[in-house]
Design an enzyme around this catalytic site. Structure first.
Site, PDB file in Angstrom:
ATOM      1  N   GLY A  88       0.790  -1.218   0.000  1.00  0.00           N
ATOM      2  CA  GLY A  88       0.000   0.000   0.000  1.00  0.00           C
ATOM      3  C   GLY A  88       0.825   1.272   0.000  1.00  0.00           C
ATOM      4  N   ARG A 113       2.756   3.158  12.661  1.00  0.00           N
ATOM      5  CA  ARG A 113       3.126   3.062  11.246  1.00  0.00           C
ATOM      6  C   ARG A 113       2.803   4.361  10.508  1.00  0.00           C
ATOM      7  NH1 ARG A 113       0.921  -1.998   7.983  1.00  0.00           N
ATOM      8  NH2 ARG A 113       2.579  -3.005   9.184  1.00  0.00           N
ATOM      9  N   ASN A 210      -2.693  -7.164   4.621  1.00  0.00           N
ATOM     10  CA  ASN A 210      -1.962  -8.435   4.606  1.00  0.00           C
ATOM     11  C   ASN A 210      -2.923  -9.616   4.529  1.00  0.00           C
ATOM     12  OD1 ASN A 210       0.283 -10.083   4.709  1.00  0.00           O
ATOM     13  ND2 ASN A 210       0.327 -10.169   6.935  1.00  0.00           N
ATOM     14  N   PRO A 212      -2.033 -13.307   5.001  1.00  0.00           N
ATOM     15  CA  PRO A 212      -1.069 -14.388   5.253  1.00  0.00           C
ATOM     16  C   PRO A 212      -1.721 -15.759   5.146  1.00  0.00           C
ATOM     17  CG  PRO A 212      -1.819 -13.469   7.321  1.00  0.00           C
ATOM     18  CD  PRO A 212      -2.449 -12.648   6.243  1.00  0.00           C
ATOM     19  N   SER A 250      -4.689  -6.426  -2.499  1.00  0.00           N
ATOM     20  CA  SER A 250      -4.114  -7.552  -1.788  1.00  0.00           C
ATOM     21  C   SER A 250      -4.150  -8.798  -2.675  1.00  0.00           C
ATOM     22  CB  SER A 250      -4.897  -7.839  -0.502  1.00  0.00           C
ATOM     23  OG  SER A 250      -4.918  -6.738   0.361  1.00  0.00           O
ATOM     24  N   LYS A 339      -2.377 -13.656 -10.495  1.00  0.00           N
ATOM     25  CA  LYS A 339      -1.367 -13.249  -9.518  1.00  0.00           C
ATOM     26  C   LYS A 339      -0.805 -14.474  -8.799  1.00  0.00           C
ATOM     27  CE  LYS A 339       1.283 -11.257  -6.695  1.00  0.00           C
ATOM     28  NZ  LYS A 339       0.956 -10.307  -5.651  1.00  0.00           N
ATOM     29  N   ALA A 342       1.428 -16.431 -11.234  1.00  0.00           N
ATOM     30  CA  ALA A 342       2.690 -15.753 -11.554  1.00  0.00           C
ATOM     31  C   ALA A 342       3.734 -16.016 -10.475  1.00  0.00           C
ATOM     32  CB  ALA A 342       2.451 -14.251 -11.712  1.00  0.00           C
ATOM     33  N   CYS A 395       5.388 -13.449  -0.206  1.00  0.00           N
ATOM     34  CA  CYS A 395       4.535 -13.769  -1.349  1.00  0.00           C
ATOM     35  C   CYS A 395       4.645 -15.202  -1.850  1.00  0.00           C
ATOM     36  CB  CYS A 395       4.844 -12.807  -2.507  1.00  0.00           C
ATOM     37  SG  CYS A 395       4.432 -11.086  -2.157  1.00  0.00           S
ATOM     38  N   LYS A 398       3.322 -18.153   0.410  1.00  0.00           N
ATOM     39  CA  LYS A 398       1.897 -17.950   0.667  1.00  0.00           C
ATOM     40  C   LYS A 398       1.056 -18.191  -0.577  1.00  0.00           C
ATOM     41  CE  LYS A 398       0.592 -13.642   0.928  1.00  0.00           C
ATOM     42  NZ  LYS A 398      -0.374 -13.463  -0.200  1.00  0.00           N
TER      43      LYS A 398
END
Length: 677
Positions: A88, A113, A210, A212, A250, A339, A342, A395, A398
Site C-alpha cells: 500500500g 506506522r 496483509n 497471510p 491484496s 497473480k 505468476a 509472497c 503464501k
C-alpha cells in the site's frame, strides 16, 4: 444469490434504465450457470487511443457509447488506500507522484506506522522511495531547468537546477527549448488513521492489507487468512460513497470478488459498487522500479458495461505514466488467479534449480554452468535460475500454498501435490544448507561462534517476512552454539533483535542469557567466528576482484545518462526523477534541482530518533539511501576468524577461487570447491 444492485452478474433488463439494458443486450459476454464472471475472455490489451472500443465478446464489438464522456465513469480525483504496508505505501506513493491532480490518502489503524510514514523514518525501505515521498508527500518548489544535456560530469551540472523564476529574457530563451519551468507542486499524498472519513471521500478504494497463510482452523498451513481483508471490506462497505470503485490490491484467493460483492450488498443493499482486481507485481528491493516501469498492469473487472467503465477509470490513473499497451484487462477471477500463478511459477523455477544443485553437489557438476547452459535456451531464459537456500518473503510461499488449497477444494489432488512439491523442495534446500554447516563443523556447534551475514530475505530491502535467515538461526540455536552473531547492512539492529525475540524465543537473545547477538558492524560480528554463513545476497558480501582479495572501495555511484533534452516543454515526473538521479549520482547533495522542501522534523519525543541516539545506528529514512560504499574486506575477516576459516555461501555471491586463495574453506550450494583436502 441475493447480491442486489452490486451483483457481479449482469442484472436483468428490468432492473436497469433502457440505455443500460440496450448496452447489456448487445455487449455482455456469454454466461454460464455460475454467471458471467466464470467466462474467461482472451486478455484484452488496451491499445491507445482506442482503449475499450476494440474489445469484443464472441465476435461482437462493444458499443463505443460506453466510452463516451457522457456514459463513462468520471475521472478519478480521490483515492484511498487501506493498508500502509509494503504494498500500500509504495503503490500509493507512486500513484500520487505520477498524478498531481489526484488526492491519495493512505489509511491504517496502526498509529505508529502512520506516524513513521509522516516522518523521516518510513516504516519500510525501498531504493528510490524517499525521492518519491519527498515530492508527493511534502510538495515541491517551482524551479527552472536547462534543457540541454550536461557537457561535463554530473557534478558540474548541478547548477542546471535553478530555484528562482526566470527573467523575461530567460523566458524567451525557454521558447527556444533552452530553459524549462517546472511548476511547484502541492502535497497530494497523505497518511492518516481516519479510516472512515478517507473511505467516504474516495472515488476509488484500494484494499492493500496483509493476507497471510492461516495457521489454525480449516485449511491451516495452506489456505489464505482472509480475516483482515474481510474486516476491511466490511468497513469499506459501510463508508464508501455510492458508485465507488473497490479495488482488490491484496493477493487474494480466486473468486474473492464474489465475497466482496456479497459483503457490499449485505451492508448497503441497493447501492451499486464495482469491484476490480488489480494485483501488484512488486519485488522487494525493486518495488519502486517495478511501479515506475511496470511490464504490465493487470485489471480484472466484471464483463458488464459498468465493469468496463470502472476498469477504464482505473486504467486512466495508470496511463499517466504506463503505456496503454501494457495495461491488460481480464475478467475479475482471471486477474485474481493470474497473480497466484505468476508467483507460483517463479517459485517453481527457484525450487527447480535448487533440486539440480543437490545433483551437482553429488556429481561434481557446477550449478552456475548448468544454469547458464539451459538459460541460453530462449524458451527457458536465465531469470530465477540462481541456486541457493531458497526463496523467502511474504509472497511466494503464501501464494503457492493458496494455489495448493484451491486445487484441494476443487478436488484436484494431483495439481495440489504438484505445487506442494515446490514448497517441499524449498524447505529441503534450506535444511540441506544447515545440515551441511553442522556436518562441516564436526556435527557439533557446542562452544563455537557462527556468524550469519544477511537477515532480510533479499538484498536492498529491510523486509524480513519469511526470511530464510530466521529459520536458519532457529535451527542453529538448537545445536547449542556459544554465539550466533547476525549482521545485515539494511536492517536496524534493534528491530532485528525484537523480531528474533518474537519469532524464535526471547530467551535466545544475548541480553537474556542466550547465544543470539545482533551487530551493527560486520567485522565485530565475524570476530572470533568459527564459520560465516551468507544468507542474503547483498553486494557488500560479494567477493572482491582485487589482488589477494582486498576490499575494493566504491569510489563513485553508477554513472547515469543525462535524460535531457526533454521532448515536451513540461517534462513528466519520470523524466524529472531521471534527471534528479543523474545529478545525484555524482554530487554530494540530495536535492540538486532545488525542488525539495526540508524533511519534516520529528518531535522531541520521537521514539525512532531516541533509538538512533541510544544505539548509534540509523535506519533508512527520507534522506538516507542504502548505498554500497565498500565490500567487506574478506582478508580482514580471515585474520579475525578461528581456524579452519569456514565460509558457507548460501547465495552464490562468492568467487570460490579468490576466497580459497585467501585461505578460506568455502562451501557453496551446487558449486565445487577447488581445494584439495
Amino acid at each position: 444469490m441475493g447480491l442486489g444492485s452490486c451483483s457481479m452478474f449482469p442484472p436483468s433488463p428490468s432492473s436497469v434504465d433502457p440505455e443500460e439494458a440496450a448496452l447489456l443486450d448487445m455487449s455482455t459476454a456469454p454466461t454460464t450457470p455460475e454467471g458471467s464472471l466464470s467466462y474467461s475472455p482472451v486478455l484484452r490489451p488496451q491499445d491507445d487511443p482506442s482503449f475499450g472500443r476494440s474489445r469484443s465478446t464472441n465476435g461482437r464489438p462493444l458499443s463505443s457509447a460506453l466510452f463516451d464522456t457522457t456514459t463513462r465513469t468520471p475521472p478519478v480525483r480521490n483515492i484511498c488506500c487501506v493498508g500502509a504496508g509494503y504494498v500500500g505505501g509504495p503503490t500509493a506513493a507512486v500513484i500520487a507522484f505520477q498524478n498531481p491532480h489526484i488526492r491519495v490518502t493512505v489509511v491504517d489503524r496502526d498509529e505508529r506506522r502512520i506516524r513513521r510514514w509522516n516522518s523521516q523514518h518510513p516504516p519500510i525501505y525501498e531504493p528510490g522511495l524517499t525521492d518519491i515521498l519527498r515530492i508527493a508527500r511534502d510538495g515541491s518548489k517551482e524551479v527552472v531547468l536547462h534543457n540541454a544535456p550536461s557537457k561535463h560530469d554530473a557534478s558540474d551540472s548541478v547548477s542546471s537546477g535553478l530555484t528562482t523564476p526566470p527573467s523575461d529574457a530567460e523566458s524567451n530563451c525557454a521558447g527556444n527549448n533552452r530553459l524549462i519551468r517546472v511548476a511547484a507542486r502541492q502535497p497530494n499524498l497523505f497518511f492518516t488513521t481516519d479510516i472512515a472519513r478517507s473511505i467516504s471521500e474516495a472515488d476509488v478504494v484500494l484494499i492493500a492489507v496483509n493476507t497471510p497463510t492461516k495457521n489454525r482452523g480449516v485449511g491451516a498451513g495452506s489456505a489464505t487468512d482472509m480475516a483482515a481483508f474481510e474486516a476491511v471490506t466490511a468497513v469499506v462497505a459501510q463508508h464508501a460513497r455510492p458508485g465507488a470503485i473497490i479495488v482488490e490490491k491484496s493477493t487474494v484467493p480466486c473468486r474473492t470478488a464474489q465475497l466482496v460483492y456479497q459483503t457490499l450488498s449485505l451492508h448497503r443493499p441497493g447501492v451499486h459498487f464495482e469491484v476490480i482486481s488489480n494485483p501488484e507485481f512488486l519485488a522487494a528491493g525493486t518495488a519502486i522500479k517495478d511501479l515506475l516501469y511496470a511490464d504490465r498492469i493487470l485489471i480484472g473487472s466484471s464483463n458488464t458495461p459498468a465493469g468496463y467503465r470502472a476498469a477504464s477509470a482505473l486504467a486512466d490513473v495508470y496511463a499517466a505514466w504506463i503505456p496503454r499497451s501494457r495495461i491488460i484487462t481480464t475478467n475479475v477471477f482471471s486477474s485474481e488467479l493470474a497473480k497466484l500463478v505468476a508467483n507460483s511459477m517463479l517459485a517453481q523455477r527457484i525450487s527447480s534449480i535448487n533440486s539440480i544443485s543437490a545433483i551437482c553437489d553429488a556429481t561434481g557438476a557446477d550449478v552456475d554452468e548448468v544454469a547458464s547452459a539451459i538459460g541460453a535456451d530462449p524458451r527457458i531464459g536465465s531469470k530465477f535460475l540462481r541456486a541457493g537456500i531458497g526463496f523467502g518473503g511474504s509472497c511466494f510461499k503464501k501464494d503457492v500454498l493458496s494455489l495448493v488449497y484451491l486445487a484441494e477444494t476443487l478436488i484436484l489432488p494431483e495439481v495440489a501435490d504438484y505445487w506442494r512439491a515446490v514448497i517441499n523442495m524449498n524447505e529441503f534446500a534450506r535444511n540441506r544448507f544447515v545440515s551441511r554447516v553442522i556436518r562441516c563443523l564436526n556435527n557439533t556447534l557446542a562452544g563455537k561462534k557462527v556468524t550469519v551475514l544477511g537477515y532480510a530475505f533479499k538484498k536492498d530491502t529491510n523486509d524480513t517476512r519469511e526470511s530464510p535467515a530466521l529459520d536458519i538461526i532457529r535451527t542453529l540455536e538448537e545445536e547449542g552454539p556459544r554465539e550466533i552473531a547476525i549482521f545485515d547492512p539494511c536492517c536496524i539492529p534493534t528491530q532485528m533483535t525484537d523480531e528474533i525475540g518474537r519469532f524464535v524465543r526471547k530467551d535466545v537473545l544475548k541480553e537474556n542469557g542466550g547465544p543470539v547477538a545482533v551487530y551493527a558492524d560486520v567485522y565485530a560480528a565475524c570476530e572470533g567466528s568459527d564459520a560465516v554463513l551468507i544468507t542474503t545476497e547483498f553486494d557488500e558480501f560479494k567477493s572482491p576482484t582485487g589482488k589477494e582479495g582486498l576490499a575494493i572501495p566504491v569510489k563513485q555511484k553508477t554513472r547515469l545518462t543525462d535524460p535531457r533534452p526533454f521532448e515536451q516543454p513540461e517534462p513528466k515526473e519520470n523524466e524529472l526523477l531521471a534527471l534528479h538521479s543523474y545529478l545525484v549520482s555524482d554530487s554530494d547533495t540530495d536535492d540538486p534541482l532545488g525542488r525539495l522542501y526540508p524533511v519534516p522534523a520529528c518531535d522531541d519525543e520521537c521514539p525512532d530518533c531516541q533509538v538512533e541516539r541510544t544505539t548509534g545506528t540509523k535506519g533508512y529514512g527520507a534522506s538516507k539511501e542504502h548505498v554500497l560504499k565498500q565490500r567487506v574486506d574478506w582478508k580482514k575477516i580471515y585474520c579475525q576468524m578461528r581456524k579452519p576459516h569456514w565460509v558457507f555461501d548460501g547465495r552464490g555471491v562468492l568467487d570460490i577461487a579468490i576466497m580459497e586463495k585467501i585461505g578460506f574453506r568455502v562451501e557453496s550450494v551446487g558449486r565445487q570447491s577447488r581445494r584439495s583436502d
